[in-house]
Design a protein around this motif. Structure first.
Motif, PDB file in Angstrom:
ATOM      1  N   LEU A  53       0.832  -1.199   0.000  1.00 27.43           N
ATOM      2  CA  LEU A  53       0.000   0.000   0.000  1.00 27.43           C
ATOM      3  C   LEU A  53       0.870   1.253   0.000  1.00 27.43           C
ATOM      4  O   LEU A  53       0.572   2.228  -0.690  1.00 27.43           O
ATOM      5  N   HIS A  54       1.975   1.212   0.710  1.00 30.46           N
ATOM      6  CA  HIS A  54       2.923   2.331   0.704  1.00 30.46           C
ATOM      7  C   HIS A  54       3.480   2.542  -0.704  1.00 30.46           C
ATOM      8  O   HIS A  54       3.585   3.680  -1.178  1.00 30.46           O
ATOM      9  N   GLY A  57       0.239   3.616  -3.113  1.00 31.93           N
ATOM     10  CA  GLY A  57      -0.633   4.739  -2.792  1.00 31.93           C
ATOM     11  C   GLY A  57      -2.056   4.243  -2.638  1.00 31.93           C
ATOM     12  O   GLY A  57      -2.285   3.075  -2.329  1.00 31.93           O
ATOM     13  N   GLU A  58      -3.010   5.088  -2.875  1.00 28.71           N
ATOM     14  CA  GLU A  58      -4.418   4.729  -2.698  1.00 28.71           C
ATOM     15  C   GLU A  58      -4.871   3.777  -3.801  1.00 28.71           C
ATOM     16  O   GLU A  58      -4.682   4.049  -4.989  1.00 28.71           O
ATOM     17  N   ILE A  88      -4.684   1.884   8.352  1.00 28.89           N
ATOM     18  CA  ILE A  88      -5.171   2.245   7.023  1.00 28.89           C
ATOM     19  C   ILE A  88      -6.494   2.975   7.160  1.00 28.89           C
ATOM     20  O   ILE A  88      -7.159   2.917   8.195  1.00 28.89           O
ATOM     21  N   THR A  90     -10.142   3.942   4.736  1.00 26.32           N
ATOM     22  CA  THR A  90     -10.915   3.664   3.525  1.00 26.32           C
ATOM     23  C   THR A  90     -11.864   4.821   3.284  1.00 26.32           C
ATOM     24  O   THR A  90     -12.252   5.531   4.215  1.00 26.32           O
ATOM     25  N   SER A 103      -6.013   3.565   1.742  1.00 28.46           N
ATOM     26  CA  SER A 103      -4.717   4.246   1.825  1.00 28.46           C
ATOM     27  C   SER A 103      -4.173   4.073   3.243  1.00 28.46           C
ATOM     28  O   SER A 103      -4.901   3.693   4.160  1.00 28.46           O
ATOM     29  N   ARG A 109       1.594   5.446   7.805  1.00 28.77           N
ATOM     30  CA  ARG A 109       2.739   6.087   7.133  1.00 28.77           C
ATOM     31  C   ARG A 109       3.916   6.234   8.092  1.00 28.77           C
ATOM     32  O   ARG A 109       5.065   6.019   7.715  1.00 28.77           O
TER      33      ARG A 109
END
Length: 146
Positions: A53-54, A57-58, A88, A90, A103, A109
């Motif tokens: 996911l990193h 991205g989205e 995360i 949504t 994301s 992050r």
């Protein structure tokens, strides 16, 4: 089947020479190292999902599952658990109300640098019995068969 010692074909089935058995043993060793090393309450699947996911991205849940090599039934549970851990977020997809976009949250992050560092440590520990050339060869061979 090739004998590990001679490289010649053998008619005897020896479990210790079987790729599936050896991959399972290597996987078990790696999983034990992962569990001992990872400080966060994450499974290997959650770990790889966060890193994918990193990188991406989205993305939609289906796309995330494809990126992380996780089937559709499993990725839903992974997403739910990561959302419950506040790693995360949504939101509805404005282009398709039937789907959600996923994301990393700020907490997710903030965790990425630690996950990358710990992931490197886990890989180093897993590959510790191998020299540099063997490590390179193993990674290349695993990529070739996956």
């Amino acid at each position: 089947m090739a004998s590990a010692e001679t490289g010649t074909l053998s008619t005897r089935y020896t479990l210790d020479d079987q790729v599936g058995y050896l991959l399972r043993l290597a996987s078990q060793r790696h999983a034990a190292i992962f569990q001992k090393t990872i400080a966060q309450d994450l499974t290997p699947t959650q770990f790889s999902t966060l890193l994918r996911l990193h990188e991406a991205g989205e993305v939609s849940q289906n796309q995330l599952g494809r990126l992380a090599a996780i089937d559709i039934a499993t990725i839903k549970g992974v997403v739910d658990r990561l959302r419950d851990k506040s790693l995360i977020e949504t939101r509805p997809d404005p282009g398709d109300k039937r789907r959600s976009l996923i994301s990393l949250s700020q907490e997710g992050r903030d965790l990425i640098a630690t996950l990358e560092r710990v992931g490197t440590e886990i890989t180093e520990a897993t590959l510790a019995p191998l020299d540099a050339a063997e490590r390179t060869a193993l990674i290349a061979l695993l990529r070739k068969i996956t």
